[in-house]
Design a protein around this motif. Structure first.
Motif, short mmCIF file in Angstrom:
data_model
loop_
_atom_site.label_atom_id
_atom_site.label_comp_id
_atom_site.label_asym_id
_atom_site.label_seq_id
_atom_site.Cartn_x
_atom_site.Cartn_y
_atom_site.Cartn_z
N LYS A 1 14.44 -25.76 -102.48
CA LYS A 1 15.35 -24.96 -101.65
C LYS A 1 16.36 -25.86 -100.96
O LYS A 1 17.50 -25.48 -100.73
N ALA B 1 23.37 -18.22 -96.29
CA ALA B 1 23.10 -18.33 -94.85
C ALA B 1 23.24 -19.78 -94.40
O ALA B 1 22.87 -20.70 -95.15
N VAL C 1 14.33 -17.81 -89.81
CA VAL C 1 13.89 -17.83 -91.21
C VAL C 1 13.45 -19.25 -91.54
O VAL C 1 14.26 -20.18 -91.47
N LYS D 1 11.50 -21.82 -94.28
CA LYS D 1 11.10 -21.88 -95.69
C LYS D 1 10.52 -23.25 -96.04
O LYS D 1 11.08 -24.27 -95.65
N VAL E 1 7.97 -18.37 -97.40
CA VAL E 1 9.02 -17.98 -96.47
C VAL E 1 8.41 -17.21 -95.31
O VAL E 1 7.60 -16.31 -95.52
N ILE F 1 9.48 -15.15 -91.65
CA ILE F 1 10.55 -14.68 -90.76
C ILE F 1 9.88 -14.45 -89.40
O ILE F 1 9.01 -13.59 -89.27
N GLU G 1 16.92 -21.28 -91.67
CA GLU G 1 18.14 -20.57 -92.06
C GLU G 1 18.52 -19.51 -91.05
O GLU G 1 17.66 -18.94 -90.38
N GLU G 2 19.80 -19.20 -91.04
CA GLU G 2 20.30 -18.04 -90.32
C GLU G 2 19.71 -16.78 -90.95
O GLU G 2 19.60 -16.73 -92.18
N PHE G 3 19.41 -15.80 -90.16
CA PHE G 3 18.91 -14.53 -90.70
C PHE G 3 20.10 -13.71 -91.21
O PHE G 3 21.11 -13.59 -90.52
N MET G 4 19.97 -13.16 -92.42
CA MET G 4 21.04 -12.31 -92.97
C MET G 4 20.55 -10.87 -92.98
O MET G 4 19.47 -10.59 -93.52
N GLU H 1 18.92 -6.10 -100.14
CA GLU H 1 18.74 -7.16 -101.14
C GLU H 1 18.82 -6.62 -102.56
O GLU H 1 18.49 -5.46 -102.82
N LYS I 1 9.21 -6.48 -102.43
CA LYS I 1 8.40 -7.69 -102.22
C LYS I 1 7.14 -7.48 -101.41
O LYS I 1 6.17 -8.21 -101.56
N MET J 1 21.89 -10.96 -100.82
CA MET J 1 21.90 -10.03 -99.69
C MET J 1 23.31 -9.47 -99.61
O MET J 1 24.28 -10.24 -99.56
N VAL K 1 20.47 -15.43 -101.23
CA VAL K 1 19.21 -15.62 -100.49
C VAL K 1 18.46 -16.78 -101.15
O VAL K 1 17.98 -17.68 -100.50
N GLU K 2 18.38 -16.70 -102.46
CA GLU K 2 17.74 -17.78 -103.23
C GLU K 2 18.21 -17.67 -104.67
O GLU K 2 18.66 -16.63 -105.11
#
Ligand code: AMP
Ligand code: GLY
Length: 428
Positions: A104, A119, A142, A144, A154, A156, A185-188, A192, A214, A273, A282-283
């Protein structure tokens, strides 16, 4: 053609089912495979997906014209590199290109270098640095783990205390090597979606979108899983959004990877996102999603094999864009009770092999045959019931109808797959 398919999940069963329909295929071998795949391919249960030596030797021995790699763990150990050295075409990226998924920290750095929307983030090796960084980020936090953690790396966190506890756990080796670095990370906020693109090292062709579920339980509650169900097409992917993703995310990614000397060949899976500021990554994954692959294979009207060969050979431009059926597909995952934490092993499944009619396919994931030849659960996610319909509602109804005739007290499934698409319809 002789094709070797690597993997043993529902994704690989769907790929085997689709590949076996190709008139180009003379022999299909799957290593290690599962009892469902046995209908379409010869199995090599003795080979692990991370046994790059064994798989390369098998590909040579069977004179494989193409090797199709399903899971990321095989990419991470460099299976594609080994095959390239042996001169065998492979659908799947090199270990260095697969870092888009396997690290990541690499993926975030890459996105930053090429100004691809994602993010804001930081990468930390020391607890003290990560703790300081939390003062800069806003809740929810967030957190990870850097490396592969089977979709479970991950967290949150609603507040700083919880975030710190997660960081401690990850740096403490909760995910082994995967947690030696953490990404904050910043939350978005947004909806999704998973968008796929076939890539040949320099070019990318969009290959459809899907939406995954998920969380383990209805209402998107409970722990994160590998995915409890999927559907396609997903209304979140409006033509405008897809165009923007292609222009701002997919093309720059393929171009950037080529420029950095690690061309990406195979399927790029962008987890996105849809935010108020447009789509953000996101990934990335370096392989098909599971269960997203299952719904894409059900909808794909064209032969898959020429596309995979073109990705491996670097000549995608000679093919027209792939065509998908206009129908919708819904896939419901049947998981063993206790999944994802401690799935119950060995319970008997009856009725999965019956003929469900032309609209339904049941793909096997974690299944095996016991000494008596009965089908039993052998993993977390066990069966994937997929159905086509004229719209998402009909596809969903057909999938749940089929599930009623599978007798498996040891399993559970979500009852609300595709709820977002159905809610949108109801609101129209
Ligand atoms: P990942 O393994 O990176 O896909 O993360 C797993 C899930 O966590 C994603 O599917 C999202 O639902 C959520 N997630 C990850 N990163 C973020 C983020 N920056 N903002 C909001 N949700 C996120
Ligand atoms: N379904 C999400 C994944 O395959 O990672």
């Amino acid at each position: 053609m002789n094709i070797l398919l690597v993997g043993s999940g529902g994704r690989e069963h769907a790929l085997a089912w689709k590949i076996a329909q190709s008139p180009l295929v003379r022999r299909l071998v799957c290593a290690p495979g599962n009892p469902g795949i046995a209908k379409h391919a010869e199995l090599r249960p003795d080979l692990k997906v991370t046994d790059a030596d064994g798989l390369t030797a098998l590909a040579r021995e069977m004179k494989a014209d193409l090797v199709v790699v399903g899971p990321e763990s095989a990419l991470e150990v460099g299976l594609a590199d080994r095959l390239a050295a042996a001169g065998i075409p492979c659908f799947g990226p090199s270990a260095r290109a697969a870092r888009l998924e396997t690290s990541k920290a690499f993926a975030k750095g890459f996105l930053e270098r090429w100004e691809i929307p994602t993010a804001g983030f930081g990468v930390y090796e020391k607890l003290s640095e990560a703790r300081d960084a939390l003062k800069v980020f806003k809740p929810p936090y967030v957190i990870k783990a850097d490396g592969l953690a089977a979709g479970k790396g991950v967290a949150i966190s609603p507040d700083r205390k919880d975030a710190e506890a997660e960081i401690v756990r990850m740096l403490d080796g909760r995910f082994g090597k995967a947690g030696a670095r953490v990404v904050i990370e910043e939350f978005m906020a947004g909806e999704e979606g998973s968008l796929f693109a076939l890539c040949d090292g320099t070019r990318a062709v969009l290959f459809g979108g899907a939406q995954d579920h998920k969380r383990a339980f209805d209402g998107d509650l409970g722990p994160n899983t590998g995915g409890m169900g999927a559907y396609s097409p997903a209304p979140v992917f409006t033509p405008e959004l897809v165009e923007e993703v292609e222009r701002r995310i997919v093309r720059p990614t393929v171009a950037g990877m080529a420029r950095e000397g690690t061309p990406f060949r195979g399927v790029l899976f962008a987890g996105l996102m849809a935010t108020d500021e447009g789509p953000k990554v996101v990934e990335f994954n370096a392989r098909f999603g599971d269960p997203e692959c299952q719904v894409l294979m059900m909808r794909l009207a064209d032969d898959l094999v020429p596309y995979m060969v073109a990705c491996a050979r670097g000549d995608l431009s000679r093919l027209p864009p792939p065509e998908f059926r206009p129908q919708a597909c819904v896939c419901v995952v049947l998981a063993a009770q206790g999944y994802p934490d401690s799935p119950l092993e060995g319970s008997i499944i009856r009725g999965a092999g019956r003929d469900f009619g032309p609209h339904v396919q049941v793909f096997h994931a974690g299944t095996r045959r016991d000494e008596k030849g009965l089908l039993v659960a052998a993993g977390g996610r066990v069966l994937n019931v997929c159905a086509l319909g004229d719209d998402v509602r009909q596809a969903r109804d057909r999938a749940y109808e089929a599930i009623k005739s599978i007798d498996w007290p040891g399993g559970f499934h979500r009852a609300d797959i595709a709820w977002r698409a159905l809610e949108r319809d109801a609101g129209d």
